[in-house]
Write a protein that holds these residues in place. Structure first.
Motif, PDB file in Angstrom:
ATOM      1  N   GLU A 124      -5.053   0.898  -2.459  1.00 19.01           N
ATOM      2  CA  GLU A 124      -5.588   0.160  -1.302  1.00 19.01           C
ATOM      3  C   GLU A 124      -7.051   0.459  -1.022  1.00 19.01           C
ATOM      4  N   SER A 125      -7.469   1.720  -1.119  1.00 16.52           N
ATOM      5  CA  SER A 125      -8.876   2.037  -0.833  1.00 16.52           C
ATOM      6  C   SER A 125      -9.805   1.435  -1.882  1.00 16.52           C
ATOM      7  N   ASN A 126      -9.348   1.392  -3.140  1.00 12.94           N
ATOM      8  CA  ASN A 126     -10.155   0.758  -4.179  1.00 12.94           C
ATOM      9  C   ASN A 126     -10.244  -0.755  -3.977  1.00 12.94           C
ATOM     10  N   VAL A 127      -9.152  -1.348  -3.497  1.00 16.10           N
ATOM     11  CA  VAL A 127      -9.156  -2.785  -3.210  1.00 16.10           C
ATOM     12  C   VAL A 127     -10.162  -3.081  -2.101  1.00 16.10           C
ATOM     13  N   LYS A 128     -10.152  -2.269  -1.045  1.00 18.47           N
ATOM     14  CA  LYS A 128     -11.100  -2.469   0.052  1.00 18.47           C
ATOM     15  C   LYS A 128     -12.539  -2.313  -0.429  1.00 18.47           C
ATOM     16  N   LYS A 129     -12.793  -1.337  -1.292  1.00 19.12           N
ATOM     17  CA  LYS A 129     -14.154  -1.142  -1.826  1.00 19.12           C
ATOM     18  C   LYS A 129     -14.565  -2.346  -2.669  1.00 19.12           C
ATOM     19  N   ALA A 146     -13.926  -1.964   6.065  1.00 25.82           N
ATOM     20  CA  ALA A 146     -13.133  -0.727   6.052  1.00 25.82           C
ATOM     21  C   ALA A 146     -12.443  -0.479   7.392  1.00 25.82           C
ATOM     22  N   LYS A 147     -12.881  -1.130   8.441  1.00 24.42           N
ATOM     23  CA  LYS A 147     -12.302  -0.928   9.775  1.00 24.42           C
ATOM     24  C   LYS A 147     -11.206  -1.934  10.110  1.00 24.42           C
ATOM     25  N   ALA A 160      -2.006  -5.271   3.001  1.00 19.12           N
ATOM     26  CA  ALA A 160      -2.762  -5.691   1.816  1.00 19.12           C
ATOM     27  C   ALA A 160      -2.747  -7.214   1.670  1.00 19.12           C
ATOM     28  N   PHE A 161      -1.614  -7.836   1.997  1.00 21.10           N
ATOM     29  CA  PHE A 161      -1.516  -9.294   1.917  1.00 21.10           C
ATOM     30  C   PHE A 161      -2.519  -9.966   2.846  1.00 21.10           C
ATOM     31  N   TRP A 162      -2.567  -9.521   4.114  1.00 15.76           N
ATOM     32  CA  TRP A 162      -3.457 -10.149   5.082  1.00 15.76           C
ATOM     33  C   TRP A 162      -4.916  -9.851   4.781  1.00 15.76           C
ATOM     34  N   LEU A 163      -5.184  -8.673   4.241  1.00 12.09           N
ATOM     35  CA  LEU A 163      -6.560  -8.351   3.868  1.00 12.09           C
ATOM     36  C   LEU A 163      -7.028  -9.256   2.725  1.00 12.09           C
ATOM     37  N   LYS A 164      -6.163  -9.431   1.745  1.00 13.07           N
ATOM     38  CA  LYS A 164      -6.484 -10.319   0.617  1.00 13.07           C
ATOM     39  C   LYS A 164      -6.650 -11.761   1.101  1.00 13.07           C
TER      40      LYS A 164
END
Length: 149
Positions: free
Chosen positions: A3-8, A63-64, A69-73
């Protein structure tokens, strides 16, 4: 990818595409007098610059945002789609002189095909950006609540 790599990854892409869209907005500004509808050309310039800044701002706060993960994508792809669809719809209208959905910017009725493309982009980008705002607002709200616990 964790998840942190996806956000980066998403953060870096939002920053890159934000600056790219900002650049395209500036570039279009050089050609405003050559467009069939210069007023719509100015709108294209402003949409590119403002949507580019929006993507950069999203990248800076990404990052905040505390959502699944679905909604972030979903927010990531919809923000890219909405920003570029906005720029492209108004650019098509400026070049062709079409854009009856945007009468304030001087859009006149064009061919059914061009009007269909512009209308589809405008309606779909509005829905996309509203969804992005809801996801981002809820994610930032969750982040605020997690910090205070």
């Amino acid at each position: 990818m964790e998840e942190s790599n996806v956000k980066k990854f998403q953060t870096n892409r939002l920053l890159f595409f934000g600056v790219l869209l900002f650049f395209l907005g500036l570039l279009v500004g050089l050609f405003i007098p050559l467009m069939a509808n210069p007023r719509m050309g100015l709108t294209t310039h402003l949409e590119g610059v403002m949507n580019g800044i929006l993507l950069v701002a999203l990248g800076l706060i990404w990052a905040k945002i505390e959502v699944s993960a679905f909604w972030l994508k979903t927010a990531f792809w919809l923000s890219l789609y909405g920003s570029f669809a906005n720029f492209i719809a108004v650019l098509i209208a400026a070049i062709t002189g079409s854009g009856k959905m945007m009468p304030i910017a001087g859009g006149q009725e064009g061919s059914a095909f061009v009007e269909g493309i512009i209308s589809f982009l405008l309606i779909s980008l509005a829905l996309a950006m509203l969804t992005v705002c809801i996801i981002v607002l809820s994610g930032i709200y969750r982040h605020m609540n997690l910090e205070h616990k």
